[in-house]
Motif scaffolding. Structure first.
Motif, PDB file in Angstrom:
ATOM      1  N   ASP A  90       0.615  -1.256  -0.415  1.00 32.98           N
ATOM      2  CA  ASP A  90       0.299   0.173  -0.104  1.00 32.98           C
ATOM      3  C   ASP A  90       1.334   1.404  -0.183  1.00 32.98           C
ATOM      4  N   ALA A 123      -0.235  -3.352  -8.294  1.00 31.33           N
ATOM      5  CA  ALA A 123      -0.104  -3.369  -7.313  1.00 31.33           C
ATOM      6  C   ALA A 123      -0.692  -5.029  -6.377  1.00 31.33           C
ATOM      7  N   ASN A 132      -6.643   0.000  -5.961  1.00 27.71           N
ATOM      8  CA  ASN A 132      -5.355  -0.732  -6.635  1.00 27.71           C
ATOM      9  C   ASN A 132      -4.665  -0.424  -7.789  1.00 27.71           C
ATOM     10  N   LEU A 135      -3.231   2.780  -7.151  1.00 24.42           N
ATOM     11  CA  LEU A 135      -2.127   2.911  -6.471  1.00 24.42           C
ATOM     12  C   LEU A 135      -1.179   2.273  -7.549  1.00 24.42           C
TER      13      LEU A 135
ATOM     14  N   SER B 339      -8.194   8.723  -0.946  1.00 26.06           N
ATOM     15  CA  SER B 339      -6.303   8.958  -0.369  1.00 26.06           C
ATOM     16  C   SER B 339      -5.983   9.993   0.358  1.00 26.06           C
ATOM     17  N   GLU B 343      -2.107   7.370   2.273  1.00 27.38           N
ATOM     18  CA  GLU B 343      -2.187   5.935   1.421  1.00 27.38           C
ATOM     19  C   GLU B 343      -2.559   4.983   1.608  1.00 27.38           C
TER      20      GLU B 343
END
Lengths: 196, 484
Positions: A90, A123, A132, A135, B339, B343
């Motif tokens: 994360d 991810a 994700n 991310l 977010s 994060e």
């Protein structure tokens, strides 16, 4: 018996010569003679050609060796450029082993200004697929920021995030997850020019 | 918390619930406060061994609707000419199952001999314990079948009648047509829409191509599973348009994630061309059906007018990820995931639909972390469902489905699942059932949970599905007859 055969042979020879109707030459053993001027020239040309070919072959070998070395270096450079970097769970921050790999890429990118890269962010499966993707994108952008932070032009880099959709390792173990939290690199332009 | 309620219920056994008694004009049995009855209704799904570690601290494990009474409904064997036996059996099977799946009734369909012989005798049925009695009769006229139904209200001794044309058995719209009859029955009784005539879109890896993901659609009763996309790429985040005919989704088929709009009725598709280079993810329709909200990666949340193909406008910006918008029923507000708190802690926020100050909806606690995503705002019940869990020592807890009521200011949350991992909740057309992609001890699948009773059923078993999205009620016509 032997004698008779000889006589026969001698007779046949005489008959044949007579049949030709020409004056019989005195029979002489062939004397060894040097090459003619023509032959000599041909031999000289041959030797020059051979020498030239040998030299060319040597040069070719040298060039090939150099090319192999260049290709090897280019391949190494490409491999370094496309070496995957990994992230913590994360997180999109650059950890130290990732920084080492990015610095190696940095040198190659400076030496090869024509090279362009696509960063592909990924991810692990934990968390929702949509988050994700965001991310994975952060990871790709974080890598681009690192490189542009050293003065490289941002126009050389594009990014795409696959989130958790394209895992490098299957399974729901920490080992698999660690392999999947990554940014992969694809050379999109200038790859052939590396090392020239 | 839950445990005392459960214990109390086990002690008292299946008592005649208070609401039922009230409906019959009787007083509730003494000594049974409503809270215990709530737990009784809840018994169906959250396991009795529910332990503290399945619920998030400060969050109630339970149901979104309290104090529900589930009336018993008896279905008499449907009648009709013996030549129509196949149609009769099929229609009765579909309606019986739909009414069971509606979770609005305790369906009684194994009835004692003789009870239905002499017409509907209300006192007899009252004695038997049925609140409602349903009869069905198939007729045939000019080669077409019709279903006539009578719904008898035993408590108030009244009857509702309806006559519905049926497509030929085996017709593509046959099952949906019967589902719509089931939904009519539910609406007669409850005043609320049903869920039978609806479909569910989801994504999963197609057989034989483990690197691809394609969209699939299935009827809400688990029948008629069909593949929708054939891109041999990654197709994700499907979302139904309010018209029940169109759906937007994201595909990587050009190499970058882009939004496309499908016509579920004729299989058509168009790219949503907004003239921006950013990756596009997580589309959501405005209730007006004309505008689409989505995330442009790195730039924030935007909206775009699909009908006029214009008017791209930013709703949320800033450095954080802001994804997964979902509009309120009136279109005035929006929930999304951000977010901005860090994060590792995506949270669900509410903002005015045109942008503005964001209010936290998910249970963020400083220092505790937490991971809350996949919000979906019901167009019917005005409630919000989302998925999430908390981190414990940087290890992810399981993901569960939560329900919040944005109109209630106390941030009360209800956790609907207690087993496995559960993601991608999406409200059904009744604003009460929720479909989700889940994991159970016997495998992954698509599940539906009733936020009223907690009852959970499997829609598609043994598939690693994701991105489940439930359609609105599918009306008759091209949308309902959809052939994706």
């Amino acid at each position: 018996m032997t004698n008779r055969r000889f006589v026969l042979a001698a007779f046949a020879t005489t008959f044949l010569l007579a049949a030709c109707g020409s004056e019989p030459e005195p029979q002489m053993a062939p004397e060894p003679t040097g090459p003619t001027a023509e032959e000599l020239e041909r031999m000289r040309q041959d030797s020059i050609r051979r020498a030239r070919e040998a030299e060319e072959a040597r040069l070719r070998r040298e060039r090939e060796a150099a090319e192999r070395e260049r290709q090897r270096a280019a391949e190494m450079a490409r491999r370094t450029l496309t070496e995957t970097v990994y992230f913590d769970y994360d997180e999109a921050t650059i950890r130290s082993d990732t920084e080492t790999r990015l610095r190696a890429k940095l040198d190659i990118l400076r030496d090869n200004p024509g090279v362009q890269l696509r960063m592909e962010g990924h991810a692990d499966e934990r968390g929702t697929s949509e988050y994700n993707i965001a991310l994975g994108n952060e990871r790709a952008e974080s890598v681009i920021q690192f490189l542009t932070g050293f003065g490289l032009g941002g126009g050389r880099f594009t990014s795409v995030s696959y989130g958790e959709e394209q895992p490098a390792a299957q399974g729901s173990t920490e080992a698999a997850w660690a392999q999947n939290r990554r940014v992969e690199f694809v050379i999109t332009a200038g790859g052939d020019g590396i090392g020239r | 918390m839950l445990k005392p309620g459960l214990a109390a219920n086990r002690t008292h056994g299946p008592a005649r619930p208070a609401v039922h008694a009230a409906r019959r004009g009787r007083r509730p049995p003494p000594g049974l406060p409503p809270i215990i009855l709530l737990a009784g209704a809840l018994l169906a799904a959250p396991p009795a061994h529910a332990q503290d570690d399945v619920a998030i601290p400060g969050i109630q494990l339970g149901l979104a609707y309290e104090n529900l009474y589930i009336p018993p409904l008896a279905i008499l064997p449907f009648t009709g000419p013996e030549t129509s036996r196949e149609v009769i059996n099929e229609v009765q099977a579909i309606i019986g199952r739909d009414l069971d799946f509606s979770d609005r009734f305790v369906v009684l369909d194994s009835l004692p001999e003789g009870l239905a012989d002499e017409g509907i005798q209300y006192s007899l049925w009252d004695q038997y314990g049925a609140d409602w009695v349903l009869t069905g009769d198939i007729g045939e006229f000019a080669g077409r079948h019709f279903l006539s139904i009578e719904l008898h209200d035993i408590v108030f001794t009244s009857v509702e009648r309806g006559r519905f044309p049926l497509p030929p058995l085996g017709d593509e719209d046959f099952r949906m047509a019967v589902h719509r009859i089931s939904d009519s029955i539910v609406e007669w009784v409850t005043g609320d829409p049903g869920i039978a005539a609806s479909r569910i879109l989801f994504a999963m890896r197609p057989f034989g191509n483990p690197s691809a993901k394609e969209l699939y659609v299935v009827d809400s009763d688990g029948e008629d599973l069909r593949r929708v996309t054939w891109d041999e790429s990654i197709a994700i985040s499907p979302t139904w348009a309010p018209d029940g005919r169109h759906a937007a989704y994201v595909s990587y088929k050009t190499g970058l994630p882009r939004i496309y709009e499908l016509d579920m009725a004729d299989g058509g598709e168009r790219a949503v061309e907004i003239g921006r280079v950013e990756q596009q993810i997580t589309p959501a329709y405005h209730p007006n059906g004309e505008e689409l909200a989505f995330n442009l990666m790195g730039a924030g949340l935007f909206r775009y007018n699909l009908r006029d193909e214009c008017c791209l406008a930013q709703l949320v910006g800033g450095p954080a990820n802001n994804i997964q918008p979902s509009y309120s029923p009136d279109g005035d507000r929006m929930i999304f995931v951000s977010s901005r708190l860090g994060e590792a802690t995506p949270q669900v926020y509410v903002i005015p639909a045109l942008g503005g100050e964001a209010t936290l909806l998910s249970p963020y606690r400083y220092g505790q972390g937490g991971y809350f995503t996949d919000p979906d705002w019901s167009a019917v019940s005005n409630k919000v469902a989302f998925a999430g869990g908390i981190h414990r020592r940087r290890v992810m807890n399981r993901y569960h489905i939560f329900v919040a009521d944005p109109e209630v200011g106390d941030n009360r949350l209800i956790q609907l699942t207690a087993e496995g991992n559960n993601e991608d909740p999406s409200w059904g057309p009744d604003g009460r059932h929720i479909v989700f992609a889940g994991e159970r001890s016997n495998g992954f699948g698509v599940f539906i949970v009733d936020s009223g009773t907690g009852r959970t059923r499997t829609v598609v078993a043994s598939v690693r599905a994701s991105d489940t999205d439930w359609s609105p009620a599918l009306a008759a016509g091209p949308a309902g007859a959809g052939n994706p």
